[in-house]
Design a protein around this motif. Structure first.
Motif, PDB file in Angstrom:
ATOM      1  N   ALA A  85       0.837  -1.204   0.000  1.00 58.70           N
ATOM      2  CA  ALA A  85       0.000   0.000   0.000  1.00 58.70           C
ATOM      3  C   ALA A  85       0.872   1.255   0.000  1.00 58.70           C
ATOM      4  O   ALA A  85       0.589   2.233  -0.717  1.00 58.70           O
ATOM      5  N   TYR A  86       1.946   1.241   0.796  1.00 62.94           N
ATOM      6  CA  TYR A  86       2.858   2.398   0.853  1.00 62.94           C
ATOM      7  C   TYR A  86       3.503   2.656  -0.508  1.00 62.94           C
ATOM      8  O   TYR A  86       3.517   3.793  -1.008  1.00 62.94           O
ATOM      9  N   VAL A  87       4.027   1.590  -1.092  1.00 63.46           N
ATOM     10  CA  VAL A  87       4.700   1.739  -2.394  1.00 63.46           C
ATOM     11  C   VAL A  87       3.709   2.213  -3.458  1.00 63.46           C
ATOM     12  O   VAL A  87       4.016   3.105  -4.275  1.00 63.46           O
ATOM     13  N   THR A  88       2.498   1.656  -3.453  1.00 64.37           N
ATOM     14  CA  THR A  88       1.485   2.021  -4.451  1.00 64.37           C
ATOM     15  C   THR A  88       1.064   3.482  -4.301  1.00 64.37           C
ATOM     16  O   THR A  88       1.034   4.236  -5.293  1.00 64.37           O
ATOM     17  N   VAL A  89       0.750   3.906  -3.089  1.00 70.69           N
ATOM     18  CA  VAL A  89       0.279   5.276  -2.865  1.00 70.69           C
ATOM     19  C   VAL A  89       1.375   6.278  -3.184  1.00 70.69           C
ATOM     20  O   VAL A  89       1.142   7.269  -3.912  1.00 70.69           O
ATOM     21  N   LEU A  90       2.585   6.055  -2.659  1.00 69.99           N
ATOM     22  CA  LEU A  90       3.660   7.035  -2.863  1.00 69.99           C
ATOM     23  C   LEU A  90       4.101   7.077  -4.323  1.00 69.99           C
ATOM     24  O   LEU A  90       4.350   8.165  -4.876  1.00 69.99           O
ATOM     25  N   SER A  91       4.166   5.927  -4.968  1.00 66.12           N
ATOM     26  CA  SER A  91       4.554   5.902  -6.391  1.00 66.12           C
ATOM     27  C   SER A  91       3.515   6.612  -7.242  1.00 66.12           C
ATOM     28  O   SER A  91       3.851   7.374  -8.167  1.00 66.12           O
ATOM     29  N   THR A  92       2.231   6.392  -6.947  1.00 69.47           N
ATOM     30  CA  THR A  92       1.157   7.048  -7.703  1.00 69.47           C
ATOM     31  C   THR A  92       1.226   8.565  -7.541  1.00 69.47           C
ATOM     32  O   THR A  92       1.107   9.323  -8.527  1.00 69.47           O
ATOM     33  N   LEU A  93       1.432   9.037  -6.314  1.00 71.42           N
ATOM     34  CA  LEU A  93       1.537  10.485  -6.078  1.00 71.42           C
ATOM     35  C   LEU A  93       2.769  11.065  -6.769  1.00 71.42           C
ATOM     36  O   LEU A  93       2.716  12.176  -7.329  1.00 71.42           O
ATOM     37  N   ASN A  94       3.880  10.327  -6.731  1.00 68.49           N
ATOM     38  CA  ASN A  94       5.102  10.806  -7.380  1.00 68.49           C
ATOM     39  C   ASN A  94       4.918  10.944  -8.896  1.00 68.49           C
ATOM     40  O   ASN A  94       5.398  11.895  -9.514  1.00 68.49           O
ATOM     41  N   ILE A  95       4.212   9.986  -9.477  1.00 69.68           N
ATOM     42  CA  ILE A  95       4.032  10.000 -10.933  1.00 69.68           C
ATOM     43  C   ILE A  95       2.999  11.048 -11.355  1.00 69.68           C
ATOM     44  O   ILE A  95       3.234  11.851 -12.278  1.00 69.68           O
ATOM     45  N   LEU A  96       1.836  11.054 -10.665  1.00 75.76           N
ATOM     46  CA  LEU A  96       0.738  11.919 -11.104  1.00 75.76           C
ATOM     47  C   LEU A  96       0.885  13.355 -10.627  1.00 75.76           C
ATOM     48  O   LEU A  96       0.507  14.286 -11.347  1.00 75.76           O
ATOM     49  N   VAL A  97       1.389  13.565  -9.407  1.00 74.56           N
ATOM     50  CA  VAL A  97       1.462  14.923  -8.848  1.00 74.56           C
ATOM     51  C   VAL A  97       2.818  15.564  -9.093  1.00 74.56           C
ATOM     52  O   VAL A  97       2.901  16.725  -9.532  1.00 74.56           O
ATOM     53  N   ILE A  98       3.878  14.826  -8.796  1.00 73.86           N
ATOM     54  CA  ILE A  98       5.223  15.402  -8.925  1.00 73.86           C
ATOM     55  C   ILE A  98       5.736  15.270 -10.349  1.00 73.86           C
ATOM     56  O   ILE A  98       6.561  16.062 -10.798  1.00 73.86           O
ATOM     57  N   GLY A  99       5.240  14.271 -11.078  1.00 76.55           N
ATOM     58  CA  GLY A  99       5.675  14.088 -12.457  1.00 76.55           C
ATOM     59  C   GLY A  99       6.952  13.289 -12.585  1.00 76.55           C
ATOM     60  O   GLY A  99       7.698  13.458 -13.553  1.00 76.55           O
ATOM     61  N   LEU A 100       7.229  12.421 -11.621  1.00 79.04           N
ATOM     62  CA  LEU A 100       8.436  11.620 -11.668  1.00 79.04           C
ATOM     63  C   LEU A 100       8.226  10.388 -12.546  1.00 79.04           C
ATOM     64  O   LEU A 100       7.109   9.986 -12.836  1.00 79.04           O
ATOM     65  N   SER A 101       9.350   9.771 -12.928  1.00 75.07           N
ATOM     66  CA  SER A 101       9.313   8.590 -13.780  1.00 75.07           C
ATOM     67  C   SER A 101       9.061   7.336 -12.940  1.00 75.07           C
ATOM     68  O   SER A 101       9.306   7.308 -11.730  1.00 75.07           O
ATOM     69  N   VAL A 102       8.571   6.275 -13.604  1.00 74.75           N
ATOM     70  CA  VAL A 102       8.362   4.996 -12.913  1.00 74.75           C
ATOM     71  C   VAL A 102       9.697   4.399 -12.462  1.00 74.75           C
ATOM     72  O   VAL A 102       9.712   3.463 -11.651  1.00 74.75           O
ATOM     73  N   LYS A 103      10.806   4.945 -12.955  1.00 71.45           N
ATOM     74  CA  LYS A 103      12.113   4.432 -12.550  1.00 71.45           C
ATOM     75  C   LYS A 103      12.408   4.660 -11.070  1.00 71.45           C
ATOM     76  O   LYS A 103      13.309   4.037 -10.510  1.00 71.45           O
ATOM     77  N   MET A 104      11.644   5.580 -10.431  1.00 72.77           N
ATOM     78  CA  MET A 104      11.911   5.865  -9.018  1.00 72.77           C
ATOM     79  C   MET A 104      11.203   4.852  -8.097  1.00 72.77           C
ATOM     80  O   MET A 104      11.370   4.913  -6.880  1.00 72.77           O
ATOM     81  N   ILE A 105      10.377   3.924  -8.651  1.00 73.85           N
ATOM     82  CA  ILE A 105       9.648   2.967  -7.805  1.00 73.85           C
ATOM     83  C   ILE A 105      10.592   2.113  -6.952  1.00 73.85           C
ATOM     84  O   ILE A 105      10.319   1.887  -5.764  1.00 73.85           O
ATOM     85  N   PRO A 106      11.734   1.613  -7.493  1.00 75.64           N
ATOM     86  CA  PRO A 106      12.662   0.873  -6.625  1.00 75.64           C
ATOM     87  C   PRO A 106      13.125   1.692  -5.416  1.00 75.64           C
ATOM     88  O   PRO A 106      13.305   1.146  -4.323  1.00 75.64           O
ATOM     89  N   SER A 107      13.299   2.997  -5.617  1.00 69.25           N
ATOM     90  CA  SER A 107      13.684   3.864  -4.490  1.00 69.25           C
ATOM     91  C   SER A 107      12.589   3.885  -3.422  1.00 69.25           C
ATOM     92  O   SER A 107      12.879   3.867  -2.212  1.00 69.25           O
ATOM     93  N   VAL A 108      11.335   3.920  -3.867  1.00 75.81           N
ATOM     94  CA  VAL A 108      10.211   3.902  -2.926  1.00 75.81           C
ATOM     95  C   VAL A 108      10.182   2.581  -2.161  1.00 75.81           C
ATOM     96  O   VAL A 108       9.950   2.550  -0.942  1.00 75.81           O
ATOM     97  N   ILE A 109      10.435   1.477  -2.885  1.00 78.08           N
ATOM     98  CA  ILE A 109      10.446   0.157  -2.230  1.00 78.08           C
ATOM     99  C   ILE A 109      11.541   0.097  -1.171  1.00 78.08           C
ATOM    100  O   ILE A 109      11.322  -0.394  -0.045  1.00 78.08           O
ATOM    101  N   ILE A 110      12.739   0.595  -1.516  1.00 75.33           N
ATOM    102  CA  ILE A 110      13.855   0.585  -0.565  1.00 75.33           C
ATOM    103  C   ILE A 110      13.513   1.392   0.680  1.00 75.33           C
ATOM    104  O   ILE A 110      13.764   0.960   1.815  1.00 75.33           O
ATOM    105  N   ARG A 111      12.895   2.560   0.470  1.00 74.35           N
ATOM    106  CA  ARG A 111      12.509   3.380   1.625  1.00 74.35           C
ATOM    107  C   ARG A 111      11.446   2.670   2.473  1.00 74.35           C
ATOM    108  O   ARG A 111      11.467   2.718   3.706  1.00 74.35           O
ATOM    109  N   GLY A 112      10.497   1.999   1.783  1.00 79.43           N
ATOM    110  CA  GLY A 112       9.458   1.281   2.516  1.00 79.43           C
ATOM    111  C   GLY A 112      10.030   0.156   3.368  1.00 79.43           C
ATOM    112  O   GLY A 112       9.639  -0.023   4.530  1.00 79.43           O
ATOM    113  N   VAL A 113      10.981  -0.591   2.798  1.00 76.84           N
ATOM    114  CA  VAL A 113      11.616  -1.691   3.539  1.00 76.84           C
ATOM    115  C   VAL A 113      12.443  -1.134   4.696  1.00 76.84           C
ATOM    116  O   VAL A 113      12.466  -1.710   5.805  1.00 76.84           O
ATOM    117  N   SER A 114      13.146  -0.012   4.440  1.00 75.05           N
ATOM    118  CA  SER A 114      13.966   0.596   5.497  1.00 75.05           C
ATOM    119  C   SER A 114      13.103   1.054   6.668  1.00 75.05           C
ATOM    120  O   SER A 114      13.439   0.815   7.838  1.00 75.05           O
TER     121      SER A 114
END
Length: 328
Positions: A85-114
């Motif tokens: 849920a964390y990865v999905t919500v944060l990745s969606t906001l990053n892509i739709l609101v901030i305009g980031l690439s899907v390439k940042m999803i691994p970074s979100v996963i790493i932060r979620g695990v940390s």
């Protein structure tokens, strides 16, 4: 300070720290752009806010499941679901609101695990602290219950009625049977000495408690004669028991039941399957209902010390109390 309020403060404080810690690289990289770019400001707010909420839910999930003894499979599944849920919500906001690439999803996963790893550690710390507080609270409660029982016992023994009856019986014995009067005085002193010496004890060997009962029975049978019969059937002494437990039950039986030649009172003390059974014939005196505080306090002491409650059964013929014993 309220315990729940302190726990809430701890959870939110730790979660905010974790949100800042795992997102520190992003905050550092965005610092030069903060004053000029609203997107940079929004990016930091989103990363910290979502991470904060995730950490709060994670700590509360681990804490709640630990308290509820949730099965490990279900616990692991809920943690994985929260991470997804964390990865999905944060990745969606990053892509739709901030305009980031899907390439940042691994970074979100790493932060979620940390966050999960660190939050799990703090959750365990919170659980252990809570457990220590519960133990301290139980110890304080036990001390209070012990003091109440000891105070009640001493009041029963040292009140004017007890002393009057004891001294009256002793005075009669001195004139009738000097040898028995000396034994009576010895038993009386043993009962009083035992009660005073047990003030700091939570548990005593069953053998010592039965020695007190023997002295107490001697005093009672001088007073009531054959109208009171107390029969003990105990072979194994390798147990412990809260002090003055048996005396309390014998006192209750005498206080609430008729004792006369026509209606003698019988009390049985028996050891069966690691429990002590104290039962007496049930012939209640008129208007002899008590407050029940003595039995309530006794039950609380056994619940804390033995992990089991006292069992009470009553019918028209018999009143029975079952005491769980603690092996030495």
């Amino acid at each position: 300070m309220n315990k729940n309020f302190s726990t809430t403060q701890f959870v939110w404080g730790v979660s905010f720290f974790l949100a800042l810690f795992v997102n520190f690289p992003i905050i550092f990289l965005q610092l030069p752009r903060l004053q000029k770019s609203h997107i940079a400001q929004l990016d930091i707010v989103i990363q910290i806010f979502v991470s904060l909420i995730y950490a709060v839910f994670f700590i509360q999930l681990v804490y709640r499941n630990s308290k509820a003894n949730t099965p490990k499979i279900r616990h692991s599944f809920e943690i994985l679901l929260l991470l997804v849920a964390y990865v999905t919500v944060l990745s969606t906001l990053n892509i739709l609101v901030i305009g980031l690439s899907v390439k940042m999803i691994p970074s979100v996963i790493i932060r979620g695990v940390s966050i999960a790893g660190l939050a799990y550690y703090f959750s365990k710390f919170l659980i252990e602290t809570d457990l220590k507080n519960e133990i301290l609270l139980e110890n304080e409660q036990l001390k209070t219950e012990n003091l109440l029982v000891q105070l009640t016992s001493l009041k029963n023994q040292l009140n004017p009625h007890f002393l009057f009856n004891s001294l009256n019986t002793l005075s009669w014995l001195i004139n009738e049977d000097k040898e028995k009067s000396q034994r009576y005085l010895q038993k009386l002193s043993q009962v009083l000495r035992y009660s005073l010496s047990m003030q700091e004890q939570s548990l005593v060997p069953l053998k010592e408690e039965l020695a007190l009962v023997d002295s107490y029975i001697f005093l009672l049978q001088i007073r009531f004669g054959n109208n009171l019969q107390i029969i003990k059937t105990i072979e194994n002494m390798q147990f412990k028991i809260p002090p003055l437990s048996l005396q309390l039950l014998i006192e209750n039986a005498i206080k609430h039941n008729v004792i006369s030649t026509a209606s003698p009172l019988s009390v049985w003390i028996e050891l069966r399957d690691n429990v002590l059974i104290v039962r007496n014939t049930h012939k209640p005196k008129p208007n002899s209902e008590g407050t029940g505080i003595g039995l309530v306090n006794l039950n609380e002491r056994f619940k804390i010390l033995a992990g089991r409650e006292v069992e009470i059964e009553q019918n028209e013929q018999e009143f029975k109390v079952v005491l769980p014993l603690i092996p030495e």
